[in-house]
Design a protein around this motif. Structure first.
Motif, PDB file in Angstrom:
ATOM      1  N   THR A  73      -1.744  -2.363  -9.534  1.00 28.70           N
ATOM      2  CA  THR A  73      -0.808  -2.090 -10.720  1.00 28.70           C
ATOM      3  C   THR A  73       0.611  -2.493  -9.737  1.00 28.70           C
ATOM      4  O   THR A  73       1.549  -3.060 -10.502  1.00 28.70           O
ATOM      5  CB  THR A  73      -0.724  -0.481 -10.715  1.00 28.70           C
ATOM      6  N   VAL A  74       0.604  -2.166  -8.594  1.00 33.35           N
ATOM      7  CA  VAL A  74       2.070  -2.586  -7.815  1.00 33.35           C
ATOM      8  C   VAL A  74       2.179  -4.066  -7.930  1.00 33.35           C
ATOM      9  O   VAL A  74       3.280  -4.534  -8.178  1.00 33.35           O
ATOM     10  CB  VAL A  74       2.160  -2.021  -6.362  1.00 33.35           C
ATOM     11  N   SER A  75       1.055  -4.749  -7.488  1.00 33.67           N
ATOM     12  CA  SER A  75       1.208  -6.071  -7.611  1.00 33.67           C
ATOM     13  C   SER A  75       1.418  -6.718  -8.796  1.00 33.67           C
ATOM     14  O   SER A  75       2.063  -7.677  -9.130  1.00 33.67           O
ATOM     15  CB  SER A  75      -0.222  -6.606  -7.085  1.00 33.67           C
ATOM     16  N   ALA A  76       0.754  -6.194  -9.896  1.00 32.30           N
ATOM     17  CA  ALA A  76       0.960  -6.619 -11.215  1.00 32.30           C
ATOM     18  C   ALA A  76       2.489  -6.517 -11.712  1.00 32.30           C
ATOM     19  O   ALA A  76       3.026  -7.531 -12.271  1.00 32.30           O
ATOM     20  CB  ALA A  76       0.088  -5.893 -12.219  1.00 32.30           C
ATOM     21  N   LEU A  77       3.280  -5.600 -11.559  1.00 32.26           N
ATOM     22  CA  LEU A  77       4.618  -5.339 -11.615  1.00 32.26           C
ATOM     23  C   LEU A  77       5.232  -6.404 -10.804  1.00 32.26           C
ATOM     24  O   LEU A  77       6.200  -6.832 -11.368  1.00 32.26           O
ATOM     25  CB  LEU A  77       4.992  -3.861 -11.452  1.00 32.26           C
ATOM     26  N   ILE A  78       5.262  -6.585  -9.633  1.00 30.68           N
ATOM     27  CA  ILE A  78       6.071  -7.190  -8.564  1.00 30.68           C
ATOM     28  C   ILE A  78       5.970  -8.720  -8.982  1.00 30.68           C
ATOM     29  O   ILE A  78       6.932  -9.407  -9.127  1.00 30.68           O
ATOM     30  CB  ILE A  78       5.739  -6.891  -7.252  1.00 30.68           C
ATOM     31  N   LEU A  95       0.819  -1.152   0.001  1.00 30.49           N
ATOM     32  CA  LEU A  95      -0.115  -0.109  -0.019  1.00 30.49           C
ATOM     33  C   LEU A  95       0.960   1.197   0.132  1.00 30.49           C
ATOM     34  O   LEU A  95       0.536   2.239  -0.726  1.00 30.49           O
ATOM     35  CB  LEU A  95      -0.880  -0.061   1.198  1.00 30.49           C
ATOM     36  N   HIS A  96       1.932   1.285   0.856  1.00 30.25           N
ATOM     37  CA  HIS A  96       2.973   2.424   0.828  1.00 30.25           C
ATOM     38  C   HIS A  96       3.340   2.751  -0.541  1.00 30.25           C
ATOM     39  O   HIS A  96       3.757   3.614  -0.774  1.00 30.25           O
ATOM     40  CB  HIS A  96       3.930   2.136   1.919  1.00 30.25           C
ATOM     41  N   VAL A  97       3.821   1.564  -0.990  1.00 27.25           N
ATOM     42  CA  VAL A  97       4.533   1.612  -2.398  1.00 27.25           C
ATOM     43  C   VAL A  97       3.555   2.202  -3.287  1.00 27.25           C
ATOM     44  O   VAL A  97       3.956   3.433  -4.131  1.00 27.25           O
ATOM     45  CB  VAL A  97       4.944   0.444  -3.057  1.00 27.25           C
ATOM     46  N   ALA A  98       2.384   1.930  -3.460  1.00 29.82           N
ATOM     47  CA  ALA A  98       1.371   2.596  -4.580  1.00 29.82           C
ATOM     48  C   ALA A  98       0.829   3.907  -4.142  1.00 29.82           C
ATOM     49  O   ALA A  98       0.852   4.634  -4.955  1.00 29.82           O
ATOM     50  CB  ALA A  98       0.224   1.744  -3.941  1.00 29.82           C
ATOM     51  N   GLU A  99       0.978   4.292  -2.740  1.00 26.86           N
ATOM     52  CA  GLU A  99       0.716   5.611  -2.328  1.00 26.86           C
ATOM     53  C   GLU A  99       2.100   6.544  -2.961  1.00 26.86           C
ATOM     54  O   GLU A  99       1.939   7.785  -3.317  1.00 26.86           O
ATOM     55  CB  GLU A  99       0.469   5.879  -0.962  1.00 26.86           C
ATOM     56  N   ALA A 100       3.249   6.115  -2.698  1.00 25.99           N
ATOM     57  CA  ALA A 100       4.240   6.852  -2.948  1.00 25.99           C
ATOM     58  C   ALA A 100       4.328   7.128  -4.572  1.00 25.99           C
ATOM     59  O   ALA A 100       4.955   8.161  -5.187  1.00 25.99           O
ATOM     60  CB  ALA A 100       5.573   6.095  -2.445  1.00 25.99           C
ATOM     61  N   ALA A 101       3.999   5.883  -5.336  1.00 25.43           N
ATOM     62  CA  ALA A 101       4.086   6.172  -6.732  1.00 25.43           C
ATOM     63  C   ALA A 101       2.967   6.534  -7.221  1.00 25.43           C
ATOM     64  O   ALA A 101       2.980   6.654  -8.459  1.00 25.43           O
ATOM     65  CB  ALA A 101       4.174   4.520  -7.193  1.00 25.43           C
ATOM     66  N   ARG A 102       1.880   6.711  -6.620  1.00 20.62           N
ATOM     67  CA  ARG A 102       0.454   7.426  -7.092  1.00 20.62           C
ATOM     68  C   ARG A 102      -0.067   6.319  -7.909  1.00 20.62           C
ATOM     69  O   ARG A 102      -0.587   7.006  -9.072  1.00 20.62           O
ATOM     70  CB  ARG A 102       0.863   8.754  -7.649  1.00 20.62           C
TER      71      ARG A 102
END
Length: 339
Positions: free
Chosen positions: A14-19, A2-9
């Motif tokens: 989307t974060v999960s799809a990349l990781i 969640l923190h990664v998603a917030e920092a990357a806006r």
């Protein structure tokens, strides 16, 4: 995450799809997410990801002796191959102990490895049961296991030793001592068969007193050589079935006050990095380490890629006799050479 998603806006999805590689993410968003991961110091939960994806991207590998240069080199090749394929390798050393091997294989399976590579030791009955019950592909390395239907990569050990002993016979040697490991693994059984075959092909007797057990280790190779050298009619040449035992053999020859090859010729199975800097330089049977490691990895990677139902494959590679100066000609052969 969640923190990664917030920092990357971006969204958590989307974060999960990349990781996890479950969907394509645009270069712009990928760059923002990667930067956010670096800034935050985010670390993926590998266990949670493994449970979700059904794979750990980890391979289990067991070998009998990591100090044996042959296995050290093969492990290095295997690890490099799996590194390129995005897998980690968990290495276990059994020290030729059957119970240790079986415990380690169960441990690796408990760690949810995606596949196994096993250089087996001892009786294969328990290993057979483990392999048949394991829901992962298995490749046997260096040693076959009768009754286990799985991929295998081995050397033609019998032919390799036949060629080495025939070379000694061609040099004029008639009493050739042989230092072996235990016969409960296929390479030692096959190498002994090559020794016997070469003697019989030359019309020479197979004498039990010339065969000694070195138990794969340097100290036992030393003791086996001392036994051979104490015979009333000692051998003119000694062949060691692996390289740790030949180190013991060379020490025994030195300690008893003899010289190689002037007093006794020596050859061994397995080339190793310092065999050509020994004095004398050792004649050895060289195994194609690079090919063995690569073929072993490729067989397992093929199974992991989905080719699970193909019949078991057995790849048999050939050794190469590396002739150096630790063996000298005798009798008429020596006279013809000097002439």
């Amino acid at each position: 995450m969640l923190h990664v998603a917030e920092a990357a806006r971006v969204s958590v999805a989307t974060v999960s799809a990349l990781i996890n590689g479950t969907a394509t993410v645009s270069p712009e968003l990928s760059q923002r997410i990667e930067q956010a991961i670096r800034d935050i110091g985010y670390k993926r939960n590998a266990i949670a990801r493994s449970l979700k994806m059904g794979t750990t991207r980890t391979i289990g590998l067991t070998v009998p002796h990591i100090t044996n240069p042959f296995f050290t080199d093969v492990v290095s090749v295997i690890q490099q191959a799996f590194d390129r394929a995005g897998y980690a390798v968990m290495l276990c050393c059994t020290d030729e102990d059957l119970n240790t091997q079986d415990d380690q294989i169960r441990l690796l399976l408990d760690r949810m490895v995606d596949g196994l590579i096993v250089a087996r030791v001892g009786d294969g009955a328990i290993l057979k049961g483990i392999v048949e019950s394991a829901n992962v592909p298995v490749v046997l390395l260096d040693r076959v296991c009768e009754g286990v239907d799985t991929d295998t990569v081995v050397l033609d050990n019998q032919r390799a030793v036949f060629d080495a002993i025939t070379y000694l016979i061609d040099l004029g040697h008639r009493r050739i001592g042989y230092i072996t490991g235990t016969f409960d693994i296929s390479p030692m059984h096959d190498r002994m068969a090559g020794y016997r075959e070469a003697l019989q092909a030359a019309g020479l007797p197979v004498e039990n007193e010339l065969v000694r057990f070195g138990n794969f280790h340097e100290v036992d190779g030393y003791n086996a050589t001392m036994q051979l050298l104490s015979l009333h009619d000692r051998p003119s040449a000694i062949f060691s079935a692996n390289n740790p035992m030949v180190i013991g053999a060379m020490k025994a020859i030195r300690d008893i006050g003899l010289s190689c090859p002037q007093d006794i010729s020596v050859a061994c199975f397995d080339d190793f990095p310092w065999s050509d800097v020994f004095q004398p330089q050792l004649t050895t049977v060289s195994q194609p380490v690079q090919a063995i490691g690569e073929q072993t990895a490729n067989l397992l990677l093929d199974r992991l890629a989905g080719n699970r139902d193909a019949p078991p494959r057995k790849l048999t590679l050939k050794g190469r006799l590396m002739i150096r100066n630790s063996c000298r000609p005798l009798g008429a052969v020596a006279q013809s050479v000097s002439a």
